[in-house]
Enzyme design. Structure first.
Site, PDB file in Angstrom:
ATOM      1  N   SER A  80      41.069  51.108  42.567  1.00 21.69           N
ATOM      2  CA  SER A  80      41.981  51.296  41.339  1.00 21.69           C
ATOM      3  C   SER A  80      42.298  52.731  40.858  1.00 21.69           C
ATOM      4  O   SER A  80      43.444  53.123  40.297  1.00 21.69           O
ATOM      5  CB  SER A  80      41.518  50.710  39.998  1.00 21.69           C
ATOM      6  OG  SER A  80      41.432  49.168  40.270  1.00 21.69           O
ATOM      7  N   HIS A  99      41.374  49.766  31.421  1.00 20.84           N
ATOM      8  CA  HIS A  99      41.656  49.784  32.952  1.00 20.84           C
ATOM      9  C   HIS A  99      42.996  50.358  33.175  1.00 20.84           C
ATOM     10  O   HIS A  99      43.421  51.482  33.576  1.00 20.84           O
ATOM     11  CB  HIS A  99      41.310  48.540  33.557  1.00 20.84           C
ATOM     12  CG  HIS A  99      41.796  48.767  34.931  1.00 20.84           C
ATOM     13  ND1 HIS A  99      43.023  48.589  35.590  1.00 20.84           N
ATOM     14  CD2 HIS A  99      41.007  48.917  36.168  1.00 20.84           C
ATOM     15  CE1 HIS A  99      42.954  48.564  36.926  1.00 20.84           C
ATOM     16  NE2 HIS A  99      41.386  48.905  37.199  1.00 20.84           N
ATOM     17  N   ASP A 112      49.473  46.259  34.955  1.00 23.90           N
ATOM     18  CA  ASP A 112      47.971  46.530  34.597  1.00 23.90           C
ATOM     19  C   ASP A 112      47.769  45.951  33.274  1.00 23.90           C
ATOM     20  O   ASP A 112      48.464  44.995  32.891  1.00 23.90           O
ATOM     21  CB  ASP A 112      47.492  48.001  34.693  1.00 23.90           C
ATOM     22  CG  ASP A 112      46.181  48.296  35.446  1.00 23.90           C
ATOM     23  OD1 ASP A 112      45.375  47.644  34.452  1.00 23.90           O
ATOM     24  OD2 ASP A 112      45.913  48.719  36.280  1.00 23.90           O
TER      25      ASP A 112
END
Length: 552
Positions: free
Chosen positions: A386, A192, A155
């Protein structure tokens, strides 16, 4: 929210609830044998005569004796045999109960501030973090807390200073090209990666923030620039570092063929029993793009045994596919990735946020997704596939560490098979095989015996010409927490030397001695092969257990 190769605008979103269901009582491997009160001595004498081993307390006041079965004998078989013995009134498999407890992370108990309001899809009283209970994680944590579980997260990096990630970061690896393109792996400018990593393995039971799905699992963070080579390198590196599962909350749009480099990396990891998990598209489309479509290729979703990993779409609190999430024959299963319909409050699932301003909070349309948990503002709501995927990856890692004998592909099948869906329903285009149920998955994994039994033989010349006396032990070891099926049979193999003529004899597990009759004066090599009730067979030993000459 699934990150595409060019990171998209994120749908913000909220979270969860929790109170534990009843904890499963774990068997101890012992039997509680009961006679009439005052008859414990007689029950104990019978057990000793039958070759059972005393293994716990005797309570003569209630006629109780605790024993282990004879070596190689299953609990069920021993219970039936002992129950038929004179003086025995009852036999039961002993359990070990567990303390009733839930993690003390504030988000599990604090009511979400907008739950029950007109704009919210959440009922009044819903906790800020509601996903773990609805996905069965309290039951999974009763089976294992995943102390040795390792999850790879490919990520945007992670905020290594976040209090909910302290002690959880096994490795921080920068796979950006060039290195440090957006800071080191312990820095997350996007937000994120921190959010995704926390949903998988945030510190649980530490009185801070949220509970990670994998409880005590640790993280290998691979910070990627989302290029093909960077992703492929990340998959291989995480595999080589021993992760049990890899989470990939990103993807392409499927308009181009999948990268050959990523295909090779996926094969590399799958062949090493790593469970690969990818987020499906964050659009209501049938083509999920790679890597999701590599794990569950087009047309294979309805086949429980097809695919090399899990393509995960997002479900809402109402147990429906989120309006923004991918669907169709490339979907394996779902996990919660949003509270409700787009535009409702709260907007997604709560997770950790970096302390600095994230990309989601900047620009002309800031998300307004940062929130406070227990007075700490380093948390936020994000919605998307996600958010769903890392919960599945954490569940896979828990299964792998509980039952390491299960191959990765069997773990993939198990998570699909145990997913929650309406009674009688199978696969659907919206939710695949259903919504993740970690409790059912771990409960099922406990009962699957894939380990091989073991045995050991000794031999001595017999009392008569041509005879050899044989004695052996056999048992069916299993990882802690997994129920062994028990030895069913033992095959005694005799090999005459030097012509290597073979004689075989299969005996029931309860028998531990026999006499072999061969040719007087001949030499024989002996070994045993145990088979358990699950069909696993002991590997043939590299050398015989004993070599003996039959007396003349």
């Amino acid at each position: 929210m699934m990150v595409r190769r060019v990171l998209p605008t994120v749908v913000a979103g909220l979270v969860l609830a929790a109170s534990a269901g009843p904890a499963n009582a774990a068997p101890t491997g012992r039997l509680v044998v009961l006679g009439e009160p005052g008859a414990a001595a007689a029950v104990r004498a019978g057990a000793a005569a039958a070759g059972e081993r005393r293994a716990g307390p005797d309570v003569p006041q209630i006629g109780l004796v605790t024993v282990r079965p004879r070596r190689g004998e299953s609990l069920a078989h021993a219970a039936r045999r002992i129950a038929a013995r004179p003086g025995v009134t009852h036999v039961e498999t002993e359990r070990r109960m567990r303390l009733r407890a839930l993690p003390n992370d504030p988000a599990l108990a604090t009511t979400d501030p907008v739950a029950g309001t007109l704009t919210s899809q959440l009922p009044s009283g819903t906790p800020q973090q509601w996903t773990p209970q609805r996905e069965g994680f309290p039951g999974a944590w009763d089976v294992t807390k995943g102390a040795t579980a390792l999850v790879g997260v490919i990520d945007t990096g992670v905020d290594a200073s976040h209090p909910d990630l302290q002690g959880k970061l096994a490795q921080l690896v920068d796979q950006q090209q060039p290195a440090g393109l957006r800071g080191p792996a312990g820095v997350d400018e996007e937000g994120h990666g921190t959010h995704v990593a926390s949903l998988a393995c945030a510190a649980t039971g530490n009185g801070i923030g949220i509970a990670g799905a994998g409880h005590d699992c640790r993280l290998v963070i691979e910070k990627t620039d989302l290029s093909d080579a960077s992703i492929a390198a990340s998959i291989v590196d995480a595999t080589d570092r021993g992760v049990h599962a890899i989470n990939m909350s990103f993807g392409a749009d499927g308009t181009r063929p999948a990268s050959v480099a990523i295909k090779r990396a996926v094969r590399y990891a799958a062949h090493r029993d790593v469970v690969l998990v990818a987020a499906a598209a964050d659009e209501p489309v049938r083509e999920q793009g790679d890597p999701s479509n590599l794990l569950q290729p087009t047309g294979t979703g309805p086949d429980l045994d097809a695919g090399v990993g899990l393509s995960v779409t997002a479900a809402t609190y109402a147990d429906e596919r989120a309006s923004f999430a991918g669907f169709g024959s490339q979907i394996s299963l779902a996990a919660y990735g949003a509270a409700g319909i787009a535009g409702s409050a709260p907007p997604g699932i709560v997770g950790a946020f970096p302390s600095g301003l994230t990309r989601f909070e900047q620009g002309t349309r800031p998300c307004g997704c940062r929130t406070s948990v227990g007075g700490d503002t380093r948390y936020g709501y994000l919605a998307g596939t996600s958010m769903a995927a890392p919960q599945v990856a954490a569940a896979a890692a828990l299964v792998r560490t509980l039952n390491p004998d299960l191959p990765g592909r069997e773990v993939v099948r198990l998570l699909k098979r145990t997913a929650s869906r309406p009674a009688g329903a199978g696969w659907s285009a919206d939710l695949g095989w259903g919504i993740l149920d970690a409790g059912r998955a771990l409960a099922s994994a406990r009962t699957i015996d894939r380990g091989r039994p073991v045995s050991q033989l000794s031999a001595a010349p017999g009392a008569r010409a041509g005879t050899v006396s044989l004695r052996w032990t056999a048992n069916d070891p299993a990882p802690e927490g997994v129920l062994a099926s028990g030895v069913r049979t033992v095959e005694v193999v005799a090999v005459r030397l030097p012509d290597r003529r073979v004689q075989r004899r299969t005996l029931r597990a309860g028998q531990q001695t026999t006499t072999f009759r061969g040719d007087p004066g001949a030499r024989y090599a002996f070994f045993t092969l145990a088979r358990d009730r699950a069909g696993n067979e002991e590997r043939r030993p590299a050398r015989a257990d004993a070599v003996v000459r039959a007396p003349s």
